[in-house]
Design a protein around this motif. Structure first.
Motif, PDB file in Angstrom:
ATOM      1  N   LEU A   1      -9.670  -3.833 -11.060  1.00  0.00           N
ATOM      2  CA  LEU A   1      -9.054  -2.698 -11.298  1.00  0.00           C
ATOM      3  C   LEU A   1      -9.684  -1.590 -10.163  1.00  0.00           C
ATOM      4  O   LEU A   1     -10.646  -1.792  -9.787  1.00  0.00           O
ATOM      5  CB  LEU A   1      -9.416  -2.079 -12.811  1.00  0.00           C
ATOM      6  N   GLU A   2      -8.774  -0.868  -9.586  1.00  0.00           N
ATOM      7  CA  GLU A   2      -9.288  -0.194  -8.542  1.00  0.00           C
ATOM      8  C   GLU A   2      -8.495   1.347  -8.576  1.00  0.00           C
ATOM      9  O   GLU A   2      -7.561   1.459  -9.123  1.00  0.00           O
ATOM     10  CB  GLU A   2      -8.863  -0.925  -7.009  1.00  0.00           C
ATOM     11  N   GLU A   3      -8.859   2.310  -7.585  1.00  0.00           N
ATOM     12  CA  GLU A   3      -8.302   3.580  -7.386  1.00  0.00           C
ATOM     13  C   GLU A   3      -7.877   3.509  -6.047  1.00  0.00           C
ATOM     14  O   GLU A   3      -8.692   3.410  -5.086  1.00  0.00           O
ATOM     15  CB  GLU A   3      -9.307   4.596  -7.756  1.00  0.00           C
ATOM     16  N   VAL A   4      -6.555   3.686  -5.657  1.00  0.00           N
ATOM     17  CA  VAL A   4      -6.084   3.339  -4.072  1.00  0.00           C
ATOM     18  C   VAL A   4      -5.459   4.572  -4.124  1.00  0.00           C
ATOM     19  O   VAL A   4      -4.648   5.371  -4.867  1.00  0.00           O
ATOM     20  CB  VAL A   4      -5.642   2.081  -4.098  1.00  0.00           C
ATOM     21  N   ALA A   5      -5.155   4.952  -2.648  1.00  0.00           N
ATOM     22  CA  ALA A   5      -4.168   5.843  -2.385  1.00  0.00           C
ATOM     23  C   ALA A   5      -2.863   5.234  -2.323  1.00  0.00           C
ATOM     24  O   ALA A   5      -2.561   4.150  -2.053  1.00  0.00           O
ATOM     25  CB  ALA A   5      -4.425   6.288  -0.877  1.00  0.00           C
ATOM     26  N   LEU A   6      -1.773   6.312  -2.822  1.00  0.00           N
ATOM     27  CA  LEU A   6      -0.350   5.715  -2.854  1.00  0.00           C
ATOM     28  C   LEU A   6       0.087   5.688  -1.526  1.00  0.00           C
ATOM     29  O   LEU A   6       1.270   4.965  -1.559  1.00  0.00           O
ATOM     30  CB  LEU A   6       0.274   6.923  -3.496  1.00  0.00           C
ATOM     31  N   ALA A   7      -0.313   5.923  -0.504  1.00  0.00           N
ATOM     32  CA  ALA A   7       0.293   6.069   0.784  1.00  0.00           C
ATOM     33  C   ALA A   7       0.685   4.571   1.232  1.00  0.00           C
ATOM     34  O   ALA A   7       0.103   3.561   0.558  1.00  0.00           O
ATOM     35  CB  ALA A   7      -0.498   6.733   1.808  1.00  0.00           C
ATOM     36  N   ASP A   8       1.774   4.474   2.024  1.00  0.00           N
ATOM     37  CA  ASP A   8       2.352   3.176   2.590  1.00  0.00           C
ATOM     38  C   ASP A   8       3.050   2.405   1.363  1.00  0.00           C
ATOM     39  O   ASP A   8       4.208   2.669   1.024  1.00  0.00           O
ATOM     40  CB  ASP A   8       1.296   2.480   3.126  1.00  0.00           C
ATOM     41  N   TYR A   9       2.321   1.206   1.241  1.00  0.00           N
ATOM     42  CA  TYR A   9       3.017   0.292   0.245  1.00  0.00           C
ATOM     43  C   TYR A   9       3.440   0.749  -1.129  1.00  0.00           C
ATOM     44  O   TYR A   9       4.574   0.505  -1.526  1.00  0.00           O
ATOM     45  CB  TYR A   9       2.190  -0.847  -0.141  1.00  0.00           C
ATOM     46  N   TRP A  10       2.596   1.396  -1.898  1.00  0.00           N
ATOM     47  CA  TRP A  10       2.872   1.826  -3.246  1.00  0.00           C
ATOM     48  C   TRP A  10       3.676   2.848  -3.354  1.00  0.00           C
ATOM     49  O   TRP A  10       4.707   2.902  -4.304  1.00  0.00           O
ATOM     50  CB  TRP A  10       1.743   1.995  -4.139  1.00  0.00           C
ATOM     51  N   ASP A  11       3.927   3.881  -2.213  1.00  0.00           N
ATOM     52  CA  ASP A  11       4.897   4.887  -2.195  1.00  0.00           C
ATOM     53  C   ASP A  11       6.259   4.370  -2.094  1.00  0.00           C
ATOM     54  O   ASP A  11       7.318   4.880  -2.390  1.00  0.00           O
ATOM     55  CB  ASP A  11       4.451   5.959  -1.238  1.00  0.00           C
ATOM     56  N   GLY A  12       6.186   3.010  -1.480  1.00  0.00           N
ATOM     57  CA  GLY A  12       7.234   2.537  -0.875  1.00  0.00           C
ATOM     58  C   GLY A  12       8.174   1.844  -1.897  1.00  0.00           C
ATOM     59  O   GLY A  12       9.442   1.619  -2.034  1.00  0.00           O
ATOM     60  N   VAL A  13       7.328   1.393  -2.876  1.00  0.00           N
ATOM     61  CA  VAL A  13       8.150   0.852  -4.169  1.00  0.00           C
ATOM     62  C   VAL A  13       8.020   1.662  -5.474  1.00  0.00           C
ATOM     63  O   VAL A  13       8.440   1.219  -6.366  1.00  0.00           O
ATOM     64  CB  VAL A  13       7.410  -0.549  -4.320  1.00  0.00           C
ATOM     65  N   PHE A  14       7.537   2.654  -5.122  1.00  0.00           N
ATOM     66  CA  PHE A  14       7.642   3.818  -6.340  1.00  0.00           C
ATOM     67  C   PHE A  14       9.082   4.165  -6.673  1.00  0.00           C
ATOM     68  O   PHE A  14       9.966   4.141  -6.042  1.00  0.00           O
ATOM     69  CB  PHE A  14       6.969   5.241  -6.123  1.00  0.00           C
ATOM     70  N   THR A  15       9.400   4.077  -8.127  1.00  0.00           N
ATOM     71  CA  THR A  15      10.453   4.469  -8.661  1.00  0.00           C
ATOM     72  C   THR A  15      10.516   5.873  -9.517  1.00  0.00           C
ATOM     73  O   THR A  15      11.649   6.401  -9.445  1.00  0.00           O
ATOM     74  CB  THR A  15      11.038   3.076  -9.513  1.00  0.00           C
ATOM     75  N   VAL A  16       9.925   5.912 -10.436  1.00  0.00           N
ATOM     76  CA  VAL A  16       9.832   7.009 -11.506  1.00  0.00           C
ATOM     77  C   VAL A  16       8.490   7.214 -11.899  1.00  0.00           C
ATOM     78  O   VAL A  16       7.520   6.323 -12.063  1.00  0.00           O
ATOM     79  CB  VAL A  16      10.904   6.878 -12.544  1.00  0.00           C
ATOM     80  N   ALA A  17       8.177   8.428 -12.277  1.00  0.00           N
ATOM     81  CA  ALA A  17       6.856   8.927 -12.920  1.00  0.00           C
ATOM     82  C   ALA A  17       7.381   9.627 -14.284  1.00  0.00           C
ATOM     83  O   ALA A  17       8.451   9.998 -14.547  1.00  0.00           O
ATOM     84  CB  ALA A  17       6.267   9.842 -12.170  1.00  0.00           C
ATOM     85  N   VAL A  18       6.247   9.241 -15.416  1.00  0.00           N
ATOM     86  CA  VAL A  18       6.752  10.056 -16.737  1.00  0.00           C
ATOM     87  C   VAL A  18       5.441  10.472 -17.064  1.00  0.00           C
ATOM     88  O   VAL A  18       4.189  10.229 -16.807  1.00  0.00           O
ATOM     89  CB  VAL A  18       6.830   8.796 -17.621  1.00  0.00           C
ATOM     90  N   ARG A  19       5.419  11.777 -17.676  1.00  0.00           N
ATOM     91  CA  ARG A  19       4.700  12.434 -18.380  1.00  0.00           C
ATOM     92  C   ARG A  19       4.412  12.453 -19.632  1.00  0.00           C
ATOM     93  O   ARG A  19       5.468  12.466 -20.440  1.00  0.00           O
ATOM     94  CB  ARG A  19       4.888  14.072 -18.022  1.00  0.00           C
ATOM     95  N   VAL A  20       3.209  12.002 -20.451  1.00  0.00           N
ATOM     96  CA  VAL A  20       3.095  11.886 -21.663  1.00  0.00           C
ATOM     97  C   VAL A  20       2.198  13.069 -22.458  1.00  0.00           C
ATOM     98  O   VAL A  20       1.846  13.602 -21.451  1.00  0.00           O
ATOM     99  CB  VAL A  20       2.517  10.333 -21.989  1.00  0.00           C
ATOM    100  N   GLY A  21       1.922  12.838 -23.671  1.00  0.00           N
ATOM    101  CA  GLY A  21       0.922  13.642 -24.250  1.00  0.00           C
ATOM    102  C   GLY A  21       1.426  14.812 -24.655  1.00  0.00           C
ATOM    103  O   GLY A  21       2.738  15.255 -24.605  1.00  0.00           O
TER     104      GLY A  21
END
Length: 332
Positions: A312-332
Motif C-alpha cells: 500500500l502506498e501514497e502516490v501522485a495522481l499525475a500521468d498514469y492514474w489521472d489518465g485512467v481516472f473516471t469518477v470521484a465520490v464524496r461520502v460521509g
C-alpha cells in the motif's frame, strides 16, 4: 416465520453466473509477456494487465460476497424446513388419530395418507378426510403448501450456492493466473529497460491539507496502513486490497461502505476531478463498474493498493492514474 427468500435466491444465482463468465472473459485477453519486442510495447501490455488484474480482484470480491450470501440463504431455507418438521411432529399424534378414524381399520400414517402422491393429490387426500373439521383441513393444506414451497426453495438455494461456489473457484484461478502474467510482464519490462507505468511519482509535498475531524481520522488510518501488503480480498488488519482499504478507512468515521468498488461508486455523491478534496473516493478504468479505488489525500495524491507486487502506498495522481481516472465520490 416471515422470510421471503425467493427473489434473493434467484438474484444471487444470476450474480454468480455472471461473475464466473466475467472472470473467464478477462483471462482470454491475457498474452505472453515475452512476445513483447520493445519497452513501449512491454509497458503498454503491463498497463493492460494492471487493469485486468484490478477487474479480477473485484470479480473475486463479488464472487466471495455472493457465495457467502448464497450459503446463508441455503442455511435459512434448511431452518425453515426443520421448523416445518417440528410443526408436524407437534401435531402428528392428534392428526394421525383423526386420519385413522376416517379409514376404519387402516394403519396409514399421515404421510402415507397425504404424501403418497403428488402435492396436488395430497391436497385432495386432505379434502377427502370427511371426518376432519374445516379448520383441521385448512391447517393440513397450509402445511402441505409450506413444505412444497420450502422444498422448491431449498433446491433453488442449493443451486445458487453451487453456482456461487463455482464462480468463486473460477475467480480464484483467474486471480492466480493474472498475477503470474503480471509478474512475468514486469520481468520482461525490466529486461527491456522500461519502468512500471502504474507506480506513479512519489507523493507530492505541500502544506498540510485542512480536513474535518472525520476525514482526518480516515486519512490518519489510511496513512498508518502504508507499507502493508496488498492482498486479494484483504480487509485488514495486516493486509488489504484497494476496496478493503477504503472500506476500513471510512469505518473510522462510522461510515459503513460496501465491500466492492462496484457498490462503493454508488455510496455517495459523484463529483468531478477538479472538485475532489481529502477523503473523497477516486475510481478508475470503468465509470459504471470501476475496478480500482483510492483515497484522495490532498495535494494531487492518493493512498491506495494497486497489486500484490507493491505494498500500500501514497502516490501522485499525475500521468498514469489521472489518465485512467473516471469518477470521484464524496461520502460521509
Amino acid at each position: 416465520m416471515t422470510r421471503n427468500p425467493e427473489s434473493r435466491v434467484r438474484g444471487r444465482y444470476r450474480l454468480a453466473t455472471v461473475g464466473c463468465a466475467a472472470a473467464g472473459a478477462v483471462l482470454l485477453s491475457s498474452g505472453a509477456a515475452l512476445a513483447d519486442t520493445s519497452a513501449e510495447e512491454a509497458q503498454n501490455r503491463y498497463e493492460e494487465l494492471q487493469r485486468e488484474l484490478s477487474e479480477l480482484n473485484e470479480a473475486f470480491n463479488q464472487a466471495e460476497q455472493d457465495h457467502e450470501a448464497a450459503a446463508a440463504e441455503l442455511e435459512d431455507v434448511e431452518e425453515r424446513l426443520a421448523q416445518a418438521q417440528e410443526d408436524l411432529d407437534a401435531m402428528s399424534s392428534d392428526v394421525v388419530q383423526i386420519a385413522r378414524s376416517a379409514y376404519t381399520g387402516a394403519t396409514h400414517s399421515l404421510f402415507a395418507v397425504l404424501f403418497r402422491e403428488s402435492p396436488d393429490e395430497a391436497l385432495q387426500n386432505i379434502a377427502d378426510l370427511d371426518h376432519l373439521s374445516a379448520g383441521q383441513q385448512i391447517v393440513l393444506a397450509d402445511y402441505v403448501t409450506e413444505v412444497e414451497r420450502a422444498e422448491e426453495l431449498r433446491a433453488e438455494a442449493a443451486a445458487a450456492e453451487d453456482a456461487a461456489a463455482e464462480a468463486l473457484e473460477a475467480a480464484e484461478t483467474a486471480q492466480t493466473e493474472g498475477e503470474a502474467a503480471l509478474e512475468e510482464q514486469e520481468e520482461a519490462l525490466a529486461d527491456l529497460g522500461g519502468e512500471d507505468p502504474t507506480a506513479g511519482a512519489a507523493a507530492t509535498g505541500g502544506a498540510e491539507v485542512a480536513a474535518s475531524g472525520d476525514v482526518r481520522a480516515v486519512l490518519d488510518f489510511a496513512r498508518a496502513q502504508i507499507g502493508k501488503p496488498y492482498e486479494w480480498g484483504g480487509t485488514g488488519p495486516d493486509a488489504y486490497d484497494c476496496s478493503g482499504l477504503v472500506q476500513a478507512a471510512w469505518a473510522q468515521a462510522g461510515v459503513n461502505l460496501p465491500r466492492t468498488t462496484y457498490d462503493q461508486v454508488n455510496a455517495g455523491t459523484r463529483i468531478s476531478r477538479d472538485e475532489v478534496r481529502p477523503g473523497d473516493l477516486l475510481f478508475f478504468y470503468d465509470e459504471s463498474a470501476p475496478s480500482h479505488v483510492g483515497l484522495y489525500s490532498g495535494n494531487g495524491n492518493m493512498i491506495h493498493g494497486s497489486n500484490p507486487s507493491k505494498p500500500l502506498e501514497e502516490v501522485a495522481l499525475a500521468d498514469y492514474w489521472d489518465g485512467v481516472f473516471t469518477v470521484a465520490v464524496r461520502v460521509g
